[in-house]
Design a protein around this motif. Structure first.
Motif, mmCIF file in Angstrom:
data_model
loop_
_atom_site.group_PDB
_atom_site.id
_atom_site.type_symbol
_atom_site.label_atom_id
_atom_site.label_comp_id
_atom_site.label_asym_id
_atom_site.label_seq_id
_atom_site.Cartn_x
_atom_site.Cartn_y
_atom_site.Cartn_z
ATOM 1 N N GLY A 37 0.901 -1.412 0.040
ATOM 2 C CA GLY A 37 0.134 0.042 -0.066
ATOM 3 C C GLY A 37 0.910 1.311 -0.100
ATOM 4 N N ASP A 38 0.114 2.211 -0.182
ATOM 5 C CA ASP A 38 0.878 3.805 0.142
ATOM 6 C C ASP A 38 1.301 4.034 1.415
ATOM 7 N N GLY A 72 2.849 3.316 -4.913
ATOM 8 C CA GLY A 72 2.439 4.940 -4.694
ATOM 9 C C GLY A 72 3.471 5.823 -5.077
ATOM 10 N N THR A 73 3.238 6.874 -4.513
ATOM 11 C CA THR A 73 4.294 8.154 -4.615
ATOM 12 C C THR A 73 4.945 8.509 -3.264
ATOM 13 N N ASN A 118 11.433 -1.019 -2.724
ATOM 14 C CA ASN A 118 9.951 -1.169 -2.635
ATOM 15 C C ASN A 118 9.477 -1.145 -3.985
ATOM 16 N N ASN A 119 8.464 -0.666 -4.118
ATOM 17 C CA ASN A 119 7.588 -0.417 -5.341
ATOM 18 C C ASN A 119 7.161 0.771 -5.730
ATOM 19 N N ILE A 120 7.750 2.118 -5.111
ATOM 20 C CA ILE A 120 7.494 3.368 -5.122
ATOM 21 C C ILE A 120 7.911 3.707 -6.503
ATOM 22 N N THR A 121 6.703 4.542 -7.235
ATOM 23 C CA THR A 121 6.624 4.873 -8.618
ATOM 24 C C THR A 121 6.903 6.138 -8.627
ATOM 25 N N GLY A 122 6.618 7.040 -7.823
ATOM 26 C CA GLY A 122 6.462 8.596 -7.886
ATOM 27 C C GLY A 122 7.095 9.078 -6.922
ATOM 28 N N TYR A 123 7.612 10.406 -7.182
ATOM 29 C CA TYR A 123 8.366 11.146 -6.073
ATOM 30 C C TYR A 123 8.006 12.665 -6.188
#
Length: 943
Positions: free
Chosen positions: A298-299, A322-323, A348-353
């Protein structure tokens, strides 16, 4: 003539000194010699352990106190002496011991169970040795124990469930051993526990939900064990908890709601198998949050971005997506340049910043390596740089708030005297100077932070305050993190800048402060330990140099005259004291009893009068041979029972002292608790917890408006039996109550039984000191007619079976509702006559409603067994408890027993005046009272 008088006076002084100074108790001398024989003293640290007066000769590590004219060993401090060998069982004979310290040696073998005999022990410090074996259950007898430290040994086996009786324990430090089995849920009864350190063991099973009952708990550190299951959701009830560390514990499930932990500063749940999402709400007090190496998804919730005091957030190696939204971050770094913020969200799977002003500050570090955002559109800078080492070794900016002060390079100190510069903050108090520091090895065992620089100045203030030193006198010369994580520090303590060396008295005072844990606990810094303390002085302890000169004749004459005058005064004082011996004895005894109850509140007469409206008759709730009992309300609103002694009663004085002494030894849920006492203005009062439902006798009287049903009577019998069993087997030494009766068993608001009134109680004999007495005490007969053990009455030999007899009478009262003696009739005799006539049911109290016959039969049988004339024919209290537990388990529905009153006639023509129906069981008696099921009661030889 003057010389002759002086000679005789000196002889008297010498004799007086021999009389007044107490030699060391010889049993304790023998114990110390056995301890010395069991250890290996390769460096001759204990070379002065010779002779027969350890206290008078000042044996190393032996500290004594004079009690009733005899010197007793109260402290044994043998820390860091390179001792080998083992701990002799004879240590259990040091019965006045308060501190037992073997820390940081090379002691092997197991912990002697005889340590459980040390009823006054306050500190048990065995950490840092090579101890093996299992923890003796007898340690659960140490009811006064405050600190239990066995960490860094190789002790195996389970944690004894008897530890639940260590009611005064604040500190359990059992980490870094090989303890196995599950954590006993009974530890949840330790209502004063502050620190629970069980990390680095082989513990298994599920985490006990019962630990949530310890409302005082500040630190729970259980890392590196092999638990299974999830984190109990009710741990959120631990509102005072500041640190929860469950790293690498094989835990599964979701992270429970931790928002209820309103003081939580440090949460480490890393390296488990936790699933679900990150906490959506968490206390603003959090500084360290480590959830790395789990399967969380999750986020990142907004709540984590707005933790203003956060210093370390470790989320690496999860499944978060998420971001990363740095633009909404709130943190004290905006206003406090000394704070540090490290965010490790690698892999992790963080796709945005989204960046933000906070992320551009030099004391903020963010790591996103191993996330898709670093592959697609790198945020730039060092955000996507891989970091595989310890996050604590990152290069941190200088966060010290102290001014950067240094001493002049022109100032040099004499290396031959081991002097060092007192530098840094000392400039705020005066010029730099040379001094000899006291070097301390100091370790924080469970700090509430993971980054030290922001806390260093606060730590110096904390430590200097605890040691009563100025801030400039404390310097952390170096520090390093160790596995745990624990913070190892090397600390230099400097004397005041008016001197260059501590005096020996000052060093002793500092040593005592450290070794007795007199520095108050601090939520941030947590528990500490001293690894070593360098007590060596320059010049082998000579604190100043100079020449010595012989004394002049005038000086010698002055000394002699002074000695003569002092001797004359001393002799006069001794004669006065002997003349007032009886008065001194009475007052000394009462003062001695005050000392016995240190920690129990000492009330004034004015407080007692205010609590009872000046002892108004409306507050009177009872009266006995000792005096009256009042219901009072203390200033804080606590409702209490106040037992006031009759004025001028010698018996009352003795009972007063006896009850305080014994109640200070015992703590059990089925014994009435002592809250305090009053010994003021020639008044003696005892203050107990208030028992709303009075005495069992009150409820058994025929005019009682609330008769007790059968299940409640069994519950009362079982509770009071457990309390007596505790006195006989778990108090140290055991206690014989000597006045068990229905009016001394009280009921709380839930009708739970607690045994009261210890005024006549006696300590059981200790075989090692009194010889083999067979558990008997020869004493003047005391007690209440009708409850007195016949054998005790005739032989004056008191034993645990005397209490069993009295308890048997109480059981008969519960069964029949009758008093022990009514109109000259003895209840025991009446029951035996009814048994012989086959009419037991005729005397069963009908007011207790329905009862199952399979419960009544063994209850009557056991009561009769308890009341046998022959002591050996009576069961022990252990057997009584087991039998009552079995009876209790047979009651199928303990709350909804129904009484039916009918009139039934049968083919046999027998008329039944009252039948009790319970689960299709008919228990009846005919009109003559003869029981129809008496043959089913097990045979017990009547008297």
């Amino acid at each position: 003539m003057i010389c002759l008088r002086a000679f005789f006076i000196l002889l008297i002084l010498s004799a007086s000194a021999n009389i007044c100074s107490g030699l060391t108790d010889q049993n304790e001398v023998s114990a110390l010699k056995a301890i010395y024989g069991a250890v290996g003293d390769v460096f001759n640290r204990l070379s002065n352990w010779a002779g027969d007066d350890p206290c008078g000769s000042g044996w190393t590590g032996v500290i004594c106190e004079t009690i009733n004219g005899v010197d007793h060993v109260t402290e044994l401090r043998l820390l860091n002496m390179n001792l080998t060998g083992s701990i002799a069982p004879d240590v259990g004979n040091l019965t006045e011991l308060v501190i037992l310290d073997f820390m940081w040696n090379n002691i092997t073998g197991s912990i002697p169970p005889e340590i459980g005999n040390l009823s006054k022990l306050y500190l048990l410090l065995l950490n840092g040795n090579k101890l093996t074996g299992q923890l003796p259950p007898e340690l659960g007898n140490l009811s006064q124990l405050n600190r239990f430290q066995i960490d860094q040994n190789n002790i195996s086996g389970p944690i004894p469930s008897t530890f639940q009786f260590l009611n005064n324990a604040n500190h359990f430090h059992m980490n870094n051993n090989s303890l196995n089995g599950s954590i006993p849920p009974e530890l949840g009864r330790l209502e004063n526990l502050i620190h629970l350190l069980l990390d680095n063991n082989d513990l298994s099973g599920q985490l006990p939900p019962e630990l949530s009952n310890i409302s005082t708990l500040l630190i729970m550190q259980l890392d590196n064990n092999h638990f299974n299951g999830s984190i109990p959701s009710n741990y959120s009830q631990l509102k005072n908890l500041t640190k929860l560390s469950l790293r690498n514990c094989n835990l599964t499930g979701i992270i429970p709601d931790v928002s209820g932990m309103s003081n939580l500063a440090y949460l480490d749940l890393s390296s488990n198998q936790l699933t679900g999402q990150l906490p959506a709400s968490i206390s603003q007090t959090i500084t360290t949050l480590d959830l790395a190496y789990n399967q969380l998804d999750g986020d990142i919730p907004d709540a984590l971005y707005k933790l203003r005091g956060l210093e370390l957030l470790l989320l690496r190696n999860n499944l978060l997506d998420g971001t990363f939204n740095g633009s909404i971050m709130e943190h004290d770094s905006f206003v406090n340049a000394s704070s540090v913020l490290i965010l490790d969200i690698q892999n992790n799977n963080i796709t945005g910043y989204e960046s933000g002003a906070l992320l551009n500050l030099p004391n903020v570090t963010l790591k996103l390596f191993g996330n898709p955002v670093c592959n697609d559109s790198s945020p730039g800078g060092n955000v996507c740089t891989e970091y595989n080492g310890s996050i604590l070794n990152l290069s941190l900016p200088n966060t010290a708030t102290s001014p950067s002060l240094q001493c002049s390079s022109e100032l040099t100190c004499d290396p031959s005297r081991n002097f060092e510069l007192v530098y840094g903050l000392s400039l705020l108090y005066g010029q730099c100077h040379c001094a000899y520091p006291l070097n301390i090895g100091y370790r924080l065992k469970s700090p509430g932070f993971a980054i030290f620089p922001p806390y260093e100045d606060g730590f110096i203030v904390y430590l200097s305050s605890g040691l009563n030193l100025s801030v400039y006198q404390v310097n952390v010369s170096s520090y390093n993190w160790e596995p745990g994580p624990r913070l190892n520090m090397n600390i230099n303590l400097f004397p005041k800048n008016t001197t260059n060396e501590f005096t020996e008295a000052e060093v002793d005072n500092l040593f005592n402060t450290f070794s007795t844990w007199s520095i108050p606990d601090n939520d941030t810094f947590g528990p500490y330990e001293v690894l070593f303390l360098n007590r060596d002085f320059p010049y082998n302890g000579t604190l100043s140099s100079g020449t010595t000169s012989s004394l002049s004749g005038g000086a010698i004459a002055g000394i002699i005259i002074s000695v003569i005058i002092f001797t004359a005064v001393l002799v006069a004082v001794i004669m006065v004291l002997i003349a007032k011996r009886q008065q001194r004895y009475t007052r000394a005894r009462r003062h001695y009893e005050r000392i016995k109850v240190a920690g129990v509140k000492d009330f004034t007469y004015e407080e007692m009068a205010k609590a009872t409206n000046n002892f108004d008759k409306s507050t009177e709730v009872g009266q006995g041979g000792y005096g009256k009992v009042y219901r009072g309300t203390l200033a804080d609103g606590t409702v209490v029972a106040i037992k006031r002694a009759q004025e001028g009663s010698l018996q009352g004085t003795r009972e007063f002292c006896n009850e305080i002494e014994l109640l200070s030894r015992v703590h059990h849920r089925n014994l009435v608790s002592l809250i305090g006492f009053c010994d003021d203005e020639d008044e003696q009062m005892l203050v107990y917890e208030y028992m709303e439902n009075g005495t069992v006798r009150d409820h058994l009287n025929s005019n009682s408006k609330q008769p007790l049903n059968f299940a409640t009577r069994i519950q009362i019998a079982l509770g009071s039996a457990r309390g007596i069993h505790y006195l006989h087997t778990e108090a140290n030494p055991p206690i014989y109550h000597r006045d068990i009766k229905a009016s001394n068993i009280l009921l709380d608001s839930y009708r739970r039984a607690k045994v009261a009134d210890f005024g006549l109680s006696r300590l059981a004999p200790v075989a090692e000191l009194e010889g083999d007495t067979g558990g008997d005490v020869s004493t003047v007969v005391k007690g209440t007619p009708g409850y007195l053990d016949p054998e005790y009455f005739y032989t004056h030999k008191l034993s645990d079976k005397s209490d069993v007899y009295s308890f048997g009478v109480v059981l008969l009262e519960l069964i029949t509702g009758m008093q022990a003696i009514t109109k000259g009739k003895n209840l025991v005799r009446e029951v035996n006559l009814a048994y012989e006539a086959g009419m037991l049911l005729s005397i069963v109290d009908h007011r207790m409603g329905p009862y199952p016959a399979e419960c009544l039969r063994p209850l009557i049988s056991m009561a009769i067994s308890c009341c046998q004339d022959d002591t050996n024919s009576r069961p022990s209290m252990s057997e009584v408890v087991r039998e009552l537990e079995a009876i209790w388990s047979l009651i199928p529905d303990k709350n909804t027993m129904v009484s039916l009153e009918t009139s039934i006639s049968t083919d046999s023509g027998v008329n039944y005046s009252k039948d009790l129906v319970y689960n299709n069981l008919l228990v009846s008696s005919d009109v003559s009272g003869r029981a129809l099921m008496t043959n089913s009661i097990p045979e017990v030889s009547p008297r």
